[in-house]
Design a protein around this motif. Structure first.
Motif, mmCIF file in Angstrom:
data_model
loop_
_atom_site.group_PDB
_atom_site.id
_atom_site.type_symbol
_atom_site.label_atom_id
_atom_site.label_comp_id
_atom_site.label_asym_id
_atom_site.label_seq_id
_atom_site.Cartn_x
_atom_site.Cartn_y
_atom_site.Cartn_z
ATOM 1 N N LYS A 199 42.466 26.872 33.332
ATOM 2 C CA LYS A 199 43.401 26.717 34.440
ATOM 3 C C LYS A 199 44.125 28.022 34.757
ATOM 4 N N LYS A 200 44.447 28.798 33.721
ATOM 5 C CA LYS A 200 45.219 30.032 33.902
ATOM 6 C C LYS A 200 44.355 31.293 33.850
ATOM 7 N N ASN A 201 43.034 31.135 33.810
ATOM 8 C CA ASN A 201 42.119 32.289 33.770
ATOM 9 C C ASN A 201 42.443 33.220 32.604
ATOM 10 N N ILE A 202 42.557 32.627 31.420
ATOM 11 C CA ILE A 202 42.839 33.384 30.195
ATOM 12 C C ILE A 202 41.515 33.722 29.509
ATOM 13 N N LEU A 203 41.322 34.989 29.179
ATOM 14 C CA LEU A 203 40.164 35.369 28.371
ATOM 15 C C LEU A 203 40.524 35.109 26.911
#
Length: 309
Positions: A199-203
């Motif tokens: 959802k938060k585009n976290i790698l």
């Protein structure tokens, strides 16, 4: 950062050493944080990042400095000299860092860095200032298996005179299990970023994967940052960020921090950097107790940790 600024920062650390103490933990929204952080929480929470800012988030001692160095080298096309321009803590300040005066806070340091900035944090997901999500900042999270993370954190707490006294090893394990250490529960920390990663585009990276195949993970970071560097540069970054080279790099190994703060004679900041060192610390009984509690706390979350590679 100019040599003059580096010197003034070093002088500030030396002057502050007289007031160094093991600061107590104070809960902030249920998460224990060092009193200096808790007492300045409003200003941390109010921080407004630029959309170009990159946040590197970890539970303490999970590969933070390693990732900071990789990112800095990627942004400077693998230029070793650029990454020796200042200590890691000045090139990519810790957002929530506060220290006795006259040492500048992380917020102060961030005001003097050109965009785009690399920002470090150990804050759990729910305590990350909302501006990072509102501005859709890129976030890299690095997770390390619980047993090795516990061991590394234990030795760090022994040598870091800011942190509460860790006490004996056998008593430190249950404190870790109960989330009574600085920055709170490891379990909540790794799960919090994991469930929000898409959802938060976290790698979301794993320390064990970085150790197993550092080139592959450096390339993953490069792609996430929308960068493109040559194979030769990737190879140079992998070499420069090897544990051996970083441990010998005074800009990355925290030896610039004086003994009253970090006592490297107790334990070096960069100690072993291995996967599986927990086997040298846990007794069979401790390991069994820990594993049973781990299963309970991680139930229902498919996080693929490895304790050996």
């Amino acid at each position: 950062m100019s040599e003059e600024k580096q010197l003034s920062y070093s002088e500030a650390i030396q002057r502050a050493c007289a007031s160094i103490t093991r600061f107590p933990l104070i809960p902030v929204r249920g998460v224990p944080l060092m009193s200096l952080i808790a007492n300045n929480w409003d200003s941390i929470w109010a921080f407004r990042p630029d959309p170009s800012d990159l946040l590197i988030a970890t539970y303490p001692k999970a590969g933070t400095t390693w990732t900071q160095e990789i990112v800095d080298l990627l942004l400077h096309n693998g230029g070793a000299e650029a990454c020796k321009r200042a200590p890691t803590s000045l090139r990519s300040p810790c957002l929530e860092f506060f220290s006795p005066p006259p040492i500048p806070s992380g917020l102060d340091l961030l005001q003097n860095i050109d965009l785009p900035r690399i920002i470090k944090t150990h804050l759990p997901f729910q305590l990350v200032p909302p501006g990072f999500w509102e501005n859709k900042c890129k976030v890299i999270y690095v997770a390390r298996n619980a047993k090795d993370n516990l061991v590394s954190n234990y030795h760090f707490d022994r040598m870091n005179m800011y942190q509460p006294e860790p006490g004996p090893w056998e008593g430190y394990i249950p404190k870790f299990m109960r989330g009574e250490l600085a920055w709170g529960s490891w379990y909540d920390h790794v799960k919090g970023y994991w469930v929000e990663r898409e959802k938060k585009n976290i790698l979301y990276l794993f320390y064990e994967d970085m150790k197993e195949n550092p080139r592959r993970e450096v390339e993953r970071i490069m792609r996430y940052l929308d960068l493109s560097v040559s194979d030769e540069v990737i190879s140079r970054i992998v070499e420069l960020t090897s544990f051996k080279n970083m441990k010998e790099n005074p800009m990355a190994n925290y030896t610039f921090v004086p003994v009253p703060v970090f006592d490297h004679s107790i334990s070096p900041f960069m100690r072993k950097g291995e996967v599986g060192d927990w086997r040298n610390h846990f007794t069979p009984e401790q390991s069994k107790m820990f594993d049973e509690d781990y299963e309970r706390q991680m139930k229902g979350v498919n996080l693929p940790f490895r304790t050996l590679i």
